[in-house]
Scaffold this motif. Structure first.
Motif, PDB file in Angstrom:
ATOM      1  N   THR A   1       1.196  -1.017   0.365  1.00  0.00           N
ATOM      2  CA  THR A   1       0.081  -0.303   0.017  1.00  0.00           C
ATOM      3  C   THR A   1       0.748   1.380   0.862  1.00  0.00           C
ATOM      4  O   THR A   1       0.763   1.686  -0.879  1.00  0.00           O
ATOM      5  CB  THR A   1      -0.850  -0.230   1.166  1.00  0.00           C
ATOM      6  N   LEU A   2       1.498   0.888   0.799  1.00  0.00           N
ATOM      7  CA  LEU A   2       2.755   2.184   0.463  1.00  0.00           C
ATOM      8  C   LEU A   2       3.570   2.288  -0.625  1.00  0.00           C
ATOM      9  O   LEU A   2       2.837   3.768  -1.156  1.00  0.00           O
ATOM     10  CB  LEU A   2       4.075   1.862   1.655  1.00  0.00           C
ATOM     11  N   ALA A   3       3.807   2.143  -1.347  1.00  0.00           N
ATOM     12  CA  ALA A   3       4.129   1.252  -2.879  1.00  0.00           C
ATOM     13  C   ALA A   3       3.280   2.127  -3.879  1.00  0.00           C
ATOM     14  O   ALA A   3       3.042   3.001  -4.827  1.00  0.00           O
ATOM     15  CB  ALA A   3       4.751  -0.059  -2.783  1.00  0.00           C
ATOM     16  N   ARG A   4       1.890   1.801  -3.599  1.00  0.00           N
ATOM     17  CA  ARG A   4       1.252   1.847  -4.526  1.00  0.00           C
ATOM     18  C   ARG A   4       0.608   3.526  -4.988  1.00  0.00           C
ATOM     19  O   ARG A   4       0.045   4.620  -4.105  1.00  0.00           O
ATOM     20  CB  ARG A   4      -0.744   1.264  -4.363  1.00  0.00           C
ATOM     21  N   THR A   5       1.035   3.637  -2.429  1.00  0.00           N
ATOM     22  CA  THR A   5      -0.018   5.176  -2.252  1.00  0.00           C
ATOM     23  C   THR A   5       1.616   6.281  -3.187  1.00  0.00           C
ATOM     24  O   THR A   5       1.515   7.335  -3.139  1.00  0.00           O
ATOM     25  CB  THR A   5       0.259   5.593  -0.750  1.00  0.00           C
ATOM     26  N   ALA A   6       2.928   5.492  -3.309  1.00  0.00           N
ATOM     27  CA  ALA A   6       4.352   6.794  -3.607  1.00  0.00           C
ATOM     28  C   ALA A   6       3.605   6.960  -5.941  1.00  0.00           C
ATOM     29  O   ALA A   6       3.972   7.954  -5.949  1.00  0.00           O
ATOM     30  CB  ALA A   6       5.661   5.933  -3.356  1.00  0.00           C
ATOM     31  N   ALA A   7       2.868   5.491  -6.243  1.00  0.00           N
ATOM     32  CA  ALA A   7       3.127   5.960  -7.100  1.00  0.00           C
ATOM     33  C   ALA A   7       1.713   6.269  -7.608  1.00  0.00           C
ATOM     34  O   ALA A   7       1.854   7.709  -8.765  1.00  0.00           O
ATOM     35  CB  ALA A   7       2.647   4.072  -7.811  1.00  0.00           C
ATOM     36  N   HIS A   8       0.952   6.459  -6.643  1.00  0.00           N
ATOM     37  CA  HIS A   8      -0.702   7.559  -6.931  1.00  0.00           C
ATOM     38  C   HIS A   8       0.392   8.982  -7.048  1.00  0.00           C
ATOM     39  O   HIS A   8      -0.909  10.142  -7.392  1.00  0.00           O
ATOM     40  CB  HIS A   8      -1.117   6.801  -5.811  1.00  0.00           C
ATOM     41  N   TYR A   9       0.972   9.879  -6.128  1.00  0.00           N
ATOM     42  CA  TYR A   9       1.624  10.485  -6.089  1.00  0.00           C
ATOM     43  C   TYR A   9       2.830  11.106  -6.622  1.00  0.00           C
ATOM     44  O   TYR A   9       3.772  11.897  -6.819  1.00  0.00           O
ATOM     45  CB  TYR A   9       2.145  11.410  -4.807  1.00  0.00           C
ATOM     46  N   GLY A  10       2.844  10.060  -7.906  1.00  0.00           N
ATOM     47  CA  GLY A  10       3.360  10.293  -9.539  1.00  0.00           C
ATOM     48  C   GLY A  10       4.847   9.115  -9.139  1.00  0.00           C
ATOM     49  O   GLY A  10       5.927  10.055 -10.235  1.00  0.00           O
ATOM     50  N   ALA A  11       5.524   8.717  -8.252  1.00  0.00           N
ATOM     51  CA  ALA A  11       6.465   8.091  -8.283  1.00  0.00           C
ATOM     52  C   ALA A  11       6.233   7.194  -9.258  1.00  0.00           C
ATOM     53  O   ALA A  11       5.295   6.181  -9.871  1.00  0.00           O
ATOM     54  CB  ALA A  11       6.599   7.244  -6.754  1.00  0.00           C
ATOM     55  N   THR A  12       7.172   5.707 -10.466  1.00  0.00           N
ATOM     56  CA  THR A  12       7.544   5.191 -10.867  1.00  0.00           C
ATOM     57  C   THR A  12       7.633   3.963 -10.213  1.00  0.00           C
ATOM     58  O   THR A  12       8.962   4.205  -9.379  1.00  0.00           O
ATOM     59  CB  THR A  12       8.152   5.703 -12.477  1.00  0.00           C
ATOM     60  N   VAL A  13       6.704   3.190 -10.385  1.00  0.00           N
ATOM     61  CA  VAL A  13       7.420   1.886  -9.124  1.00  0.00           C
ATOM     62  C   VAL A  13       7.661   0.989 -10.080  1.00  0.00           C
ATOM     63  O   VAL A  13       6.654   0.885 -11.048  1.00  0.00           O
ATOM     64  CB  VAL A  13       6.487   1.665  -8.006  1.00  0.00           C
ATOM     65  N   LEU A  14       8.281  -0.502 -10.003  1.00  0.00           N
ATOM     66  CA  LEU A  14       8.667  -1.008 -10.668  1.00  0.00           C
ATOM     67  C   LEU A  14       8.734  -2.452  -9.595  1.00  0.00           C
ATOM     68  O   LEU A  14       9.720  -2.598  -8.812  1.00  0.00           O
ATOM     69  CB  LEU A  14       9.696  -1.137 -11.083  1.00  0.00           C
ATOM     70  N   ASN A  15       8.392  -3.843  -9.689  1.00  0.00           N
ATOM     71  CA  ASN A  15       9.200  -5.258  -8.569  1.00  0.00           C
ATOM     72  C   ASN A  15       9.695  -5.943 -10.365  1.00  0.00           C
ATOM     73  O   ASN A  15       9.981  -5.586 -11.420  1.00  0.00           O
ATOM     74  CB  ASN A  15       8.254  -6.017  -8.111  1.00  0.00           C
ATOM     75  N   SER A  16      10.426  -6.624 -10.108  1.00  0.00           N
ATOM     76  CA  SER A  16      11.117  -7.939 -10.919  1.00  0.00           C
ATOM     77  C   SER A  16      12.122  -6.799 -11.761  1.00  0.00           C
ATOM     78  O   SER A  16      11.580  -6.936 -13.092  1.00  0.00           O
ATOM     79  CB  SER A  16       9.680  -8.429 -12.123  1.00  0.00           C
ATOM     80  N   ALA A  17      12.929  -5.928 -11.234  1.00  0.00           N
ATOM     81  CA  ALA A  17      13.711  -4.724 -11.875  1.00  0.00           C
ATOM     82  C   ALA A  17      14.106  -4.787 -11.084  1.00  0.00           C
ATOM     83  O   ALA A  17      15.208  -4.004 -10.019  1.00  0.00           O
ATOM     84  CB  ALA A  17      12.980  -3.211 -12.315  1.00  0.00           C
ATOM     85  N   GLU A  18      15.418  -4.756 -11.560  1.00  0.00           N
ATOM     86  CA  GLU A  18      17.109  -5.579 -10.919  1.00  0.00           C
ATOM     87  C   GLU A  18      18.078  -4.593 -11.404  1.00  0.00           C
ATOM     88  O   GLU A  18      18.720  -4.666 -12.176  1.00  0.00           O
ATOM     89  CB  GLU A  18      17.804  -6.760 -10.568  1.00  0.00           C
ATOM     90  N   VAL A  19      18.549  -4.203 -10.354  1.00  0.00           N
ATOM     91  CA  VAL A  19      19.639  -3.459 -10.250  1.00  0.00           C
ATOM     92  C   VAL A  19      21.567  -3.989 -10.848  1.00  0.00           C
ATOM     93  O   VAL A  19      21.697  -4.811  -9.922  1.00  0.00           O
ATOM     94  CB  VAL A  19      20.394  -2.027  -9.902  1.00  0.00           C
ATOM     95  N   VAL A  20      22.090  -3.669 -11.762  1.00  0.00           N
ATOM     96  CA  VAL A  20      22.949  -5.200 -12.346  1.00  0.00           C
ATOM     97  C   VAL A  20      24.266  -3.392 -12.224  1.00  0.00           C
ATOM     98  O   VAL A  20      25.744  -4.379 -12.828  1.00  0.00           O
ATOM     99  CB  VAL A  20      22.648  -5.165 -13.876  1.00  0.00           C
ATOM    100  N   PHE A  21      24.290  -2.834 -12.749  1.00  0.00           N
ATOM    101  CA  PHE A  21      25.449  -1.753 -12.756  1.00  0.00           C
ATOM    102  C   PHE A  21      25.426  -0.378 -13.095  1.00  0.00           C
ATOM    103  O   PHE A  21      23.644  -0.211 -12.539  1.00  0.00           O
ATOM    104  CB  PHE A  21      26.067  -1.899 -14.083  1.00  0.00           C
TER     105      PHE A  21
END
Length: 576
Positions: free
Chosen positions: A184-204
C-alpha cells in the motif's frame, strides 16, 4: 482523493518507458517498507522519483516480521527511550491517521511469575511506555495498562497453566499485515507520481567521474536492460545493503548484519485466549499474537550468513519456539499443530555487540559514495522517520530546493473514507450479496477501495466465490492483485498479496491451480505457463517443509535453496 492508478501489466510496460525517458532526481533501490517509504516521502516532496525492486514488493524482511506496530518494550530495559518514543508515535499515527484500515490495536497479557518485586517493576515500565505514547500525542491514546489477578488473567487467557503466573498486566500495541502495508505504501507513492517497478534488478551503476548518476536496470521477467538517469540513488535494500555497496564499489559507512527471526502459525482453536501474550526468554521476548483465525508465535533471534532471499527455518528454530511457549500453556503445542512457518531477516547495524539480540534497532543514513545515500537499520514501525531522514539527505544533493517531509499528514490509499465505509458495511455486503464478515475482511485489507475490488465481479459473479482451499479470501482479490497490485507470479499472490502460504495446512498448494487460472487472462498466461507456475510454487512449499525438518541452519538452507526460483535474480546481487 482521485482514482488510484493500477499497478498492472499495462502500467508495468508504461513504467519501463518512463525509466528510459525520465530524468529522475531520486532512484530508490529496494521495495521493502523502507524503500517504499522513501519513494512516498520523495514523491510527496515534489521530487521526480523511481523505485525498483529486484524481486517482489515486501518479498524480503517486510513480509516476514512479527507483524506488529509497537514501541518495543525490551528497548526500555536497554534505556533506549528515544527509539521507543519515536516508535510509539509512529504506531499511533498509523492507527489513527495514516493507515487505520491496515494498522489495528491489539492487546497483550504480560504474565507475572514472581511475587513482590515484579509487579511494581513491570508497572513502572508499562507506565513509562504509556507515558511516552501520550507525550505529545496527536490523537486519543490507546487504553492504559490494566492489572489482573491470576484468576482474572486466566479468564482472558484460559490456555495459561495455573502455575505459570501469579498475576498479569494487560497493555496495548498495534499490528498489521506487513506485506499488504508495504504494498500500500508503494501504491501510494505511485499515486503521488513515483514510478514503481518490481522484478527490476540493478546490475550496474552509471557514473560521471567519481559520482554515481544512475543505474542500469534489468527486467527480471524479460532480460531487457535500460539505463536510468538520476541525480541521487538511495540504497534501501536492508540486509542486502553491503551487497549493493560492493556493486557500487568502495567501502560503506556502516555494515548490516542479518538476524534471523522465525515464527510459527497455528489455528486459533489450538490456544484458548482472547488477547495476545508476551513472554520473556533468556535471549529476548516471545509473542503469541492473535492473527484472524490463527495465532502467530515467535520469534527467534540468531545470526544468519546464508541465503538472504529465502532464509530457512530449521527444526531447531521451531523446537525453540515450541519449548518456550509450552512452558506456559496447559495444553502444549506440537509440530502437528503448526499450519505455517516463516523466517525473516532483521537488518541490524553491526558493531555494537556480537549478540544479535542486543544490536541497535536505530537507523543510520550515510553518503558512502558521491551520488549515493544509504539508509539501514531501524524497525518496521519507524519506516516513516527513516524515509524522511533519507530524503533529507537527498535534498542536500539535488539541484533544487526541497521542502520538508509531509508524510505525517498523507493517508495511505484506502484510508481516506475508511471510517465512513465502516458505517456502511451492511450496505456493502447486501449490495454484493456477500456475508458481512467477508465485507469486513475486504475493508480491513483494502479500506475504501473495497467497492472497487468488488466491482471486478460485476460481470463475473463467480469471482465472489471463496478461494478453493482458502475460504477466508475471495477470488476477486486474486484478480485485483494481478490487475492493480503488480502481482506477477503465483507466489506473489499466495505469499504476499494474501497470506494463504502460512494460513492453510496445505500452504497454498491446493489453491495454486484455481488461482493461476483466475489470473491467467490478466497476466497473459497460457496453459504451459500456468502449469509451470503451479509446479514452481509446489516445489517451493515442498522445499520449505523439508528444510523445517533439518537439524540446523546449514542443512535447512541447503534444502531450501535447491527449489526453483520464479525470479532469476543474479547470484550475489539478490537485492530486496
Amino acid at each position: 482523493m482521485t482514482a488510484v492508478p493500477p499497478l498492472g501489466p499495462a502500467q508495468r510496460a508504461q513504467a519501463w518507458e518512463e525509466l528510459v525517458r525520465g530524468q529522475f532526481e531520486v532512484l530508490v533501490i529496494g521495495g521493502g517498507v523502507t524503500g517504499a517509504g522513501v519513494a512516498l516521502d520523495a514523491a510527496t516532496r515534489g521530487l521526480r522519483t523511481a523505485m525498483v525492486e529486484a524481486r517482489d514488493f515486501a518479498s524480503g524482511t517486510s513480509s516476514r516480521s512479527s507483524k506488529l506496530f509497537h514501541g518495543g518494550l525490551r528497548y526500555l530495559e536497554q534505556l533506549n527511550f528515544g527509539l521507543v518514543r519515536e516508535a510509539l508515535h509512529e504506531r499511533d499515527l498509523s492507527v489513527n491517521r495514516i493507515a487505520p484500515h491496515l494498522v489495528k490495536p491489539v492487546s497483550f497479557l504480560y504474565p507475572l511469575t514472581h511475587r513482590g518485586w515484579e509487579r511494581p517493576y513491570v508497572t513502572a515500565g508499562l507506565a513509562l511506555y504509556d507515558g511516552l505514547a501520550r507525550f505529545g500525542a496527536l490523537s486519543e491514546p490507546m487504553p492504559a495498562q490494566k492489572h489482573l489477578t491470576r484468576t482474572g488473567a486466566r479468564r482472558l487467557f484460559p490456555a495459561l497453566r495455573s502455575d505459570a503466573l501469579v498475576g498479569a498486566v494487560r497493555y496495548w500495541d498495534a499490528q498489521a499485515d506487513d506485506a499488504r502495508h508495504t504494498l500500500t505504501l508503494a501504491r501510494t507513492a505511485a499515486h503521488y507520481g513515483a514510478t514503481v517497478l518490481n522484478s527490476a534488478e540493478v546490475v550496474f551503476f552509471l557514473r560521471n567521474g567519481d559520482r554515481v548518476v544512475g543505474a542500469r536496470v534489468r527486467d527480471v521477467e524479460t532480460g531487457r536492460e535500460v539505463d536510468v538517469q538520476s541525480e541521487v540513488v538511495v540504497n534501501a535494500t536492508g540486509v542486502w545493503t553491503d551487497d549493493l555497496q560492493t556493486l557500487v564499489g568502495g567501502r560503506g559507512r556502516f555494515h548490516v548484519r542479518a538476524s534471523k527471526g522465525v515464527h510459527i502459525v497455528v489455528p486459533r482453536d489450538r490456544i484458548n485466549g482472547e488477547t495476545g501474550l508476551i513472554l520473556k526468554t533468556e535471549k529476548s521476548v516471545l509473542f503469541v499474537i492473535p492473527w484472524g483465525s490463527h495465532w502467530i508465535v515467535g520469534t527467534t533471534d540468531t545470526d544468519w550468513d546464508l541465503d538472504k532471499a529465502h532464509p530457512a527455518a530449521s527444526r531447531e528454530d521451531i523446537d525453540y519456539i515450541l519449548t518456550h511457549v509450552n512452558e506456559v500453556l496447559a495444553v502444549p503445542l506440537t509440530h502437528d499443530d503448526i499450519t505455517g512457518v516463516y523466517a525473516g531477516l532483521r537488518p541490524l547495524l553491526s558493531g555494537e555487540s556480537e549478540d544479535t539480540s542486543t544490536l541497535s534497532r536505530e537507523h543510520a543514513v550515510a553518503r558512502p559514495t558521491p551520488g549515493v545515500i544509504s539508509v539501514a537499520g531501524g524497525k518496521y514501525t519507524t519506516y516513516r522517520p527513516m524515509a524522511a531522514d533519507a530524503v533529507d539527505a537527498v535534498a542536500e544533493d539535488v539541484t533544487r530546493q526541497v521542502p520538508p517531509s509531509v508524510t505525517e499528514n498523507i493517508p495511505l490509499v484506502g484510508a481516506e473514507g475508511y471510517h465512513a465505509m465502516v458505517n456502511q458495511l451492511d450496505t456493502l455486503a447486501e449490495r454484493w450479496g456477500i456475508q458481512r464478515f467477508q465485507a469486513e475482511h475486504l475493508l480491513n485489507r483494502f479500506g475504501s477501495l473495497a467497492p472497487d475490488v468488488l466491482a471486478l465481479a460485476a460481470e463475473d459473479r463467480s469471482l465472489l466465490e471463496p478461494v478453493p482451499g482458502a475460504e477466508e479470501y475471495l477470488m476477486v482479490e486474486m484478480v485485483w492483485a494481478a490487475e492493480h497490485e503488480a502481482a506477477l507470479h503465483l507466489d506473489d499472490l499466495l505469499a504476499r498479496r494474501t497470506r494463504i502460504s502460512i494460513e492453510t495446512a496445505h500452504r497454498g498448494v491446493d489453491s495454486a491451480e484455481p488461482v493461476a487460472r483466475a489470473v491467467a487472462g490478466v497476466l497473459g498466461w497460457d496453459a504451459e505457463r500456468i502449469a509451470n507456475e503451479v509446479a514452481s510454487y509446489a516445489a517451493r512449499v515442498e522445499a520449505e517443509r523439508r528444510s523445517q525438518t533439518e537439524a540446523d541452519d546449514r542443512a535447512a538452507d541447503a534444502v531450501r535453496v535447491a527449489a526453483p526460483d520464479t525470479r532469476a535474480v543474479a547470484v550475489g546481487r539478490a537485492l530486496v
